[in-house]
Write an enzyme that holds these catalytic residues in place. Structure first.
Site, PDB file in Angstrom:
ATOM      1  N   SER A 134      42.014   9.246 -25.764  1.00 41.73           N
ATOM      2  CA  SER A 134      43.122   9.987 -25.052  1.00 41.73           C
ATOM      3  C   SER A 134      43.919  10.345 -25.443  1.00 41.73           C
ATOM      4  O   SER A 134      43.912  11.853 -25.611  1.00 41.73           O
ATOM      5  CB  SER A 134      43.444   9.414 -23.465  1.00 41.73           C
ATOM      6  OG  SER A 134      42.104   8.733 -23.209  1.00 41.73           O
ATOM      7  N   ALA A 135      44.780  10.091 -26.322  1.00 40.93           N
ATOM      8  CA  ALA A 135      45.450  10.916 -26.901  1.00 40.93           C
ATOM      9  C   ALA A 135      45.634  11.561 -28.389  1.00 40.93           C
ATOM     10  O   ALA A 135      46.057  12.319 -27.973  1.00 40.93           O
ATOM     11  CB  ALA A 135      47.298   9.888 -26.839  1.00 40.93           C
ATOM     12  N   VAL A 183      34.049   5.862 -29.462  1.00 42.71           N
ATOM     13  CA  VAL A 183      33.593   7.118 -29.130  1.00 42.71           C
ATOM     14  C   VAL A 183      34.359   8.169 -29.247  1.00 42.71           C
ATOM     15  O   VAL A 183      35.496   8.183 -29.061  1.00 42.71           O
ATOM     16  CB  VAL A 183      32.606   7.230 -28.123  1.00 42.71           C
ATOM     17  CG1 VAL A 183      33.614   7.461 -26.952  1.00 42.71           C
ATOM     18  CG2 VAL A 183      31.595   8.587 -28.446  1.00 42.71           C
ATOM     19  N   SER A 215      36.377   8.627 -21.953  1.00 40.45           N
ATOM     20  CA  SER A 215      35.483   8.537 -22.539  1.00 40.45           C
ATOM     21  C   SER A 215      34.314   8.007 -21.287  1.00 40.45           C
ATOM     22  O   SER A 215      33.003   8.404 -21.328  1.00 40.45           O
ATOM     23  CB  SER A 215      34.602   8.918 -23.655  1.00 40.45           C
ATOM     24  OG  SER A 215      34.821   9.866 -24.488  1.00 40.45           O
ATOM     25  N   TYR A 221      42.163  -2.003 -16.219  1.00 40.09           N
ATOM     26  CA  TYR A 221      41.880  -1.324 -18.107  1.00 40.09           C
ATOM     27  C   TYR A 221      42.654  -1.149 -17.934  1.00 40.09           C
ATOM     28  O   TYR A 221      42.710   0.437 -18.902  1.00 40.09           O
ATOM     29  CB  TYR A 221      41.007  -1.016 -17.505  1.00 40.09           C
ATOM     30  CG  TYR A 221      39.340  -2.105 -16.875  1.00 40.09           C
ATOM     31  CD1 TYR A 221      39.396  -3.265 -17.425  1.00 40.09           C
ATOM     32  CD2 TYR A 221      38.209  -2.428 -15.932  1.00 40.09           C
ATOM     33  CE1 TYR A 221      38.567  -4.473 -16.792  1.00 40.09           C
ATOM     34  CE2 TYR A 221      37.616  -2.095 -15.751  1.00 40.09           C
ATOM     35  CZ  TYR A 221      37.637  -3.484 -16.062  1.00 40.09           C
ATOM     36  OH  TYR A 221      36.775  -4.403 -15.828  1.00 40.09           O
ATOM     37  N   HIS A 222      43.800  -1.499 -18.025  1.00 39.96           N
ATOM     38  CA  HIS A 222      44.861  -0.330 -17.886  1.00 39.96           C
ATOM     39  C   HIS A 222      46.342  -0.913 -19.142  1.00 39.96           C
ATOM     40  O   HIS A 222      47.375  -1.258 -18.507  1.00 39.96           O
ATOM     41  CB  HIS A 222      46.421   0.122 -17.152  1.00 39.96           C
ATOM     42  CG  HIS A 222      45.303   0.861 -16.117  1.00 39.96           C
ATOM     43  ND1 HIS A 222      45.851   1.235 -14.762  1.00 39.96           N
ATOM     44  CD2 HIS A 222      44.301   1.497 -15.920  1.00 39.96           C
ATOM     45  CE1 HIS A 222      44.917   2.350 -14.407  1.00 39.96           C
ATOM     46  NE2 HIS A 222      43.466   2.189 -14.990  1.00 39.96           N
ATOM     47  N   ALA A 271      48.523   4.856 -25.711  1.00 38.44           N
ATOM     48  CA  ALA A 271      49.544   3.939 -24.608  1.00 38.44           C
ATOM     49  C   ALA A 271      49.664   2.674 -25.047  1.00 38.44           C
ATOM     50  O   ALA A 271      50.839   2.146 -24.032  1.00 38.44           O
ATOM     51  CB  ALA A 271      47.948   3.249 -23.853  1.00 38.44           C
ATOM     52  N   PRO A 287      46.859   4.963 -16.011  1.00 35.00           N
ATOM     53  CA  PRO A 287      47.739   5.741 -16.900  1.00 35.00           C
ATOM     54  C   PRO A 287      47.298   6.765 -17.831  1.00 35.00           C
ATOM     55  O   PRO A 287      48.243   7.047 -18.724  1.00 35.00           O
ATOM     56  CB  PRO A 287      47.760   4.416 -17.895  1.00 35.00           C
ATOM     57  CG  PRO A 287      47.087   3.919 -18.016  1.00 35.00           C
ATOM     58  CD  PRO A 287      46.465   4.092 -16.152  1.00 35.00           C
ATOM     59  N   ASN A 288      46.099   7.520 -17.833  1.00 36.51           N
ATOM     60  CA  ASN A 288      45.411   8.261 -18.901  1.00 36.51           C
ATOM     61  C   ASN A 288      46.794   9.265 -18.974  1.00 36.51           C
ATOM     62  O   ASN A 288      46.604  10.278 -20.170  1.00 36.51           O
ATOM     63  CB  ASN A 288      44.461   8.307 -18.429  1.00 36.51           C
ATOM     64  CG  ASN A 288      43.315   9.197 -19.325  1.00 36.51           C
ATOM     65  OD1 ASN A 288      43.617   8.502 -20.488  1.00 36.51           O
ATOM     66  ND2 ASN A 288      42.483   9.990 -19.527  1.00 36.51           N
TER      67      ASN A 288
HETATM   68  C1  LIG Z   1      36.664   1.708 -17.250  1.00 37.31           C
HETATM   69  C2  LIG Z   1      38.087   1.558 -17.288  1.00 37.31           C
HETATM   70  C3  LIG Z   1      38.175   2.912 -16.218  1.00 37.31           C
HETATM   71  C4  LIG Z   1      39.430   3.418 -16.159  1.00 37.31           C
HETATM   72  N1  LIG Z   1      39.542   4.642 -15.321  1.00 37.31           N
HETATM   73  C5  LIG Z   1      41.514   5.207 -15.711  1.00 37.31           C
HETATM   74  C6  LIG Z   1      41.240   6.357 -14.747  1.00 37.31           C
HETATM   75  O1  LIG Z   1      40.441   6.822 -13.927  1.00 37.31           O
HETATM   76  N2  LIG Z   1      42.706   6.456 -14.408  1.00 37.31           N
HETATM   77  C7  LIG Z   1      43.387   5.925 -16.044  1.00 37.31           C
HETATM   78  O2  LIG Z   1      44.177   7.034 -15.637  1.00 37.31           O
HETATM   79  N3  LIG Z   1      43.259   5.511 -17.001  1.00 37.31           N
HETATM   80  C8  LIG Z   1      41.618   4.522 -16.651  1.00 37.31           C
HETATM   81  N4  LIG Z   1      41.828   3.623 -17.155  1.00 37.31           N
HETATM   82  C9  LIG Z   1      42.227   3.560 -18.846  1.00 37.31           C
HETATM   83  C10 LIG Z   1      42.470   4.929 -20.236  1.00 37.31           C
HETATM   84  O3  LIG Z   1      40.873   5.487 -19.628  1.00 37.31           O
HETATM   85  C11 LIG Z   1      43.531   4.584 -20.768  1.00 37.31           C
HETATM   86  O4  LIG Z   1      44.879   4.301 -20.765  1.00 37.31           O
HETATM   87  C12 LIG Z   1      42.916   5.733 -22.007  1.00 37.31           C
HETATM   88  O5  LIG Z   1      42.515   6.280 -22.280  1.00 37.31           O
HETATM   89  C13 LIG Z   1      44.003   5.035 -23.341  1.00 37.31           C
HETATM   90  O6  LIG Z   1      43.851   6.220 -24.109  1.00 37.31           O
HETATM   91  P1  LIG Z   1      45.031   5.347 -25.706  1.00 37.31           P
HETATM   92  O7  LIG Z   1      44.610   6.777 -26.562  1.00 37.31           O
HETATM   93  O8  LIG Z   1      45.945   4.883 -25.812  1.00 37.31           O
HETATM   94  O9  LIG Z   1      43.279   4.946 -26.791  1.00 37.31           O
HETATM   95  P2  LIG Z   1      41.514   5.054 -26.916  1.00 37.31           P
HETATM   96  O10 LIG Z   1      41.593   6.453 -24.807  1.00 37.31           O
HETATM   97  O11 LIG Z   1      41.082   3.770 -25.831  1.00 37.31           O
HETATM   98  O12 LIG Z   1      41.919   5.320 -27.838  1.00 37.31           O
HETATM   99  C14 LIG Z   1      41.725   5.086 -28.923  1.00 37.31           C
HETATM  100  C15 LIG Z   1      40.755   5.460 -30.347  1.00 37.31           C
HETATM  101  O13 LIG Z   1      40.332   4.851 -31.377  1.00 37.31           O
HETATM  102  C16 LIG Z   1      39.229   4.829 -31.785  1.00 37.31           C
HETATM  103  N5  LIG Z   1      39.997   3.142 -32.994  1.00 37.31           N
HETATM  104  C17 LIG Z   1      40.159   1.780 -32.530  1.00 37.31           C
HETATM  105  N6  LIG Z   1      40.513   1.519 -33.518  1.00 37.31           N
HETATM  106  C18 LIG Z   1      40.248   1.985 -34.830  1.00 37.31           C
HETATM  107  C19 LIG Z   1      40.618   2.410 -36.595  1.00 37.31           C
HETATM  108  N7  LIG Z   1      40.226   1.563 -37.120  1.00 37.31           N
HETATM  109  N8  LIG Z   1      39.718   4.076 -37.136  1.00 37.31           N
HETATM  110  C20 LIG Z   1      39.653   4.944 -36.240  1.00 37.31           C
HETATM  111  N9  LIG Z   1      39.446   4.946 -35.282  1.00 37.31           N
HETATM  112  C21 LIG Z   1      39.734   3.991 -34.339  1.00 37.31           C
HETATM  113  C22 LIG Z   1      38.711   3.700 -30.852  1.00 37.31           C
HETATM  114  O14 LIG Z   1      37.479   3.851 -30.949  1.00 37.31           O
HETATM  115  C23 LIG Z   1      39.237   5.016 -29.568  1.00 37.31           C
HETATM  116  O15 LIG Z   1      38.412   6.291 -29.631  1.00 37.31           O
HETATM  117  C24 LIG Z   1      39.558   3.088 -17.991  1.00 37.31           C
HETATM  118  C25 LIG Z   1      39.870   2.196 -18.688  1.00 37.31           C
HETATM  119  C26 LIG Z   1      38.969   1.524 -18.620  1.00 37.31           C
HETATM  120  C27 LIG Z   1      38.408   0.858 -19.473  1.00 37.31           C
END
Ligand SMILES: Cc1cc2nc3c(=O)[nH]c(=O)nc-3n(C[C@H](O)[C@H](O)[C@H](O)COP(=O)(O)OP(=O)(O)OC[C@H]3O[C@@H](n4cnc5c(N)ncnc54)[C@H](O)[C@@H]3O)c2cc1C
Length: 498
Positions: free
Chosen positions: A15-16, A83, A89, A432-433, A467, A478-479
């Site tokens: 997401s970020a 992914v 996603s 899942y936050h 996050a 939190p998305n």
């Molecule tokens: C089932 C579910 C439903 C949800 N519903 C909602 C909702 O409706 N609304 C909402 O606001 N939030 C929702 N959330 C939470 C929200 O999606 C997350 O808080 C947000 O996507 C987190 O973003 P992020 O960028 O921190 O991490 P992520 O989006 O998890 O991104 C991390 C990325 O890093 C990659 N990565 C990890 N390790 C490595 C590595 N060593 N090398 C290279 N790449 C790596 C991963 O593969 C991933 O693609 C939900 C979560 C889940 C699980």
């Protein structure tokens, strides 16, 4: 073996990470976006929001187990996307902006520059890119829940601007009809050769094994396919579980623990992996007299925020959908039915604090994730008990009462605070936050990992944007906040001297 050099490396296309990479590439920087998982940009299970349950537990989900929880349910898994688009996603796309008070708390916790007024322009950019849509409430059972909540005294609110308000109403989403609008879909995939695409290399299926350093700078990353280097800032966006894991594997974290695992410490930073927070939830379900019409997108359609004491800010969030979600209740031996609906009360500002640490020095091993749910002297479980009672009060109002045949779980016998607390924890799960495991703040001694401009304390050009940097949880899904953090980080990288 490949050996490439870019201006910037963005690690993790979640997401970020998609926001950061798109903004840097649009500004003309040469960017490698390095993602552990595949691209899957034509995958209908991702694009069609209604298919999200198909992704959970599948090959694009890290599907993390958690450590045994002495006071909660340990049997549920934490999904995380592996992914392009990351967890964005496979999430359900509910899109909220937190109350201003949440950012006052961030500022008080050392988040200089994170007041509601200072983050507002970045949320605006996120909303302008993702777009918002409200649930239409054409499902009569969801509409009956909203009317019954009004009858129970909650104001009906319009979440059209995505801002949290106390009350009940149809949820805002980052979607268009049944199409998901993740940051990958909205920020990254539309980049053309002329709008930044030429400067961006997306490198899928390249899990980063560790970061490479020289003096007080991060210079690159090691992958199975070779090393990749950056002349400028490196931005770590691997999420609340993997960002601390990758820092620890790279020698950044509590030095004594790293040494015990055979990892040579590079920087003693005790806050890495600490301060893990979540929105713990429980569930209550009813059998209906007749099947509710199907909910095509299979998401929670209604959101409710409630204060438990008059004059206080809301502490309780609830999601409701016209489906019976009964997995953990059934596992715990509670009855189920062919049709019905559930409500999931959860804690907006949970007091329990957990931890992400390493099991071993092997990058392929899952990190150890211990939320320490309900280990806060009873405050978090009390919110869930109040949430179960409020859900019952709503269910007792017309027009919802007319739909209901019986309460399935926990069932009418469960009435006392002690019994409801036992039940709430037994079937507890998470919205899942997970957030907070590499928190921003001024002082390393107080557990900060990055400074308020998201630069790792002690390394000049390593940023964290995901996050994990939340100092405290926000009282909403939190998305959007994660995407807002991506916008701010890109701005600082572009404006700053890496
Ligand atoms: C089932 C579910 C439903 C949800 N519903 C909602 C909702 O409706 N609304 C909402 O606001 N939030 C929702 N959330 C939470 C929200 O999606 C997350 O808080 C947000 O996507 C987190 O973003 P992020 O960028 O921190 O991490 P992520 O989006 O998890 O991104 C991390 C990325 O890093 C990659 N990565 C990890 N390790 C490595 C590595 N060593 N090398 C290279 N790449 C790596 C991963 O593969 C991933 O693609 C939900 C979560 C889940 C699980």
């Amino acid at each position: 073996m490949e050996r490439r050099t870019y201006d910037h490396l963005v690690i993790g296309a979640g997401s970020a990470g998609c926001v950061v990479a798109a903004r840097l590439a649009q500004a003309g920087r040469r960017v490698a976006l390095i993602e552990a998982g595949p691209l899957e940009e034509q995958n209908e299970d991702i694009l069609n929001l209604g298919r999200w349950p198909e992704l959970i537990g599948g090959p694009l989900d890290y599907d993390f187990a958690i450590e045994p929880q002495p006071r909660g349910n340990s049997a549920f898994r934490h999904p995380r996307g592996r992914v392009l688009g990351g967890t964005g996603s496979l999430n359900t796309c509910i899109a909220f902006i937190p109350a201003d008070g949440d950012f006052q708390r961030w500022v008080a916790a050392g988040g200089v520059g994170w007041s509601a007024a200072e983050v507002a322009p970045h949320y605006e950019r996120v909303l302008a890119t993702l777009g918002l849509e409200l649930a239409d409430l054409d499902n009569p059972l969801s509409a009956a829940f909203v009317s019954a909540a009004e009858a129970a005294g909650l104001p009906r609110v319009d979440f059209a601007g995505a801002k949290m308000q106390p009350g009940v109403g149809p949820a805002p989403f980052n979607r268009q009809g049944d199409r998901r609008r993740s940051t990958a879909i909205a920020y990254l995939l539309p980049l053309s050769r002329w709008s930044g695409g030429a400067h961006l290399h997306i490198l899928p299926e390249r899990p980063v094994l560790r970061l490479l350093f020289e003096g007080d700078r991060a210079i690159g990353v090691a992958t199975h396919a070779g090393e990749i280097f950056a002349e400028g800032a490196i931005i770590l966006c691997a999420g609340a579980f993997h960002t601390p894991q990758l820092l620890l594997l790279s020698g950044i974290g509590p030095a004594d623990e790293l040494q015990a695992l055979g990892i040579r410490p590079y920087l003693d930073l005790p806050g890495v992996g600490e301060n893990l927070q979540d929105h713990p939830e429980t569930t209550i379900g009813w059998q209906t007299k007749r099947p509710p019409p199907p909910n095509a997108i299979r998401v929670w359609e209604v959101v409710l925020f409630a204060a438990l004491d008059e004059g206080l800010a809301p502490q309780l969030m609830m999601h409701m959908g016209p489906n019976l979600v009964d997995g953990y209740a059934r596992q715990a031996g509670f009855p189920s039915a062919e049709w019905g609906f559930s409500v999931t009360p959860n804690v907006m500002q949970a007091q329990s604090r957990g931890r992400v640490s390493l099991r071993s020095a092997d990058p392929a091993a899952a990190p150890k994730i211990d939320f320490r749910y309900f280990q806060d002297g009873g405050r978090d479980e009390a919110v869930l008990v109040d949430g179960l009672r409020l859900a019952r009060e709503i269910a007792a109002q017309e027009p919802l009462r007319e739909w209901i045949d019986r309460e399935l779980f926990p069932g009418p016998k469960w009435q006392s605070d002690a019994a409801l607390s036992r039940y709430a924890r037994q079937v507890s799960a998470s919205v899942y936050h997970p957030v907070g495991s590499c928190r921003l703040g001024l002082s390393v001694e107080e557990g900060a990992v990055v400074d308020p401009q998201l630069r790792l304390h002690g390394l000049a050009n390593l940023y964290v944007a995901d996050a994990s940097v939340f100092p405290l949880h926000v009282g909403v899904n939190p998305n959007l906040t994660v995407a807002m953090i991506g916008e701010r980080c890109a701005e600082w990288v572009l404006g700053g001297v890496p």
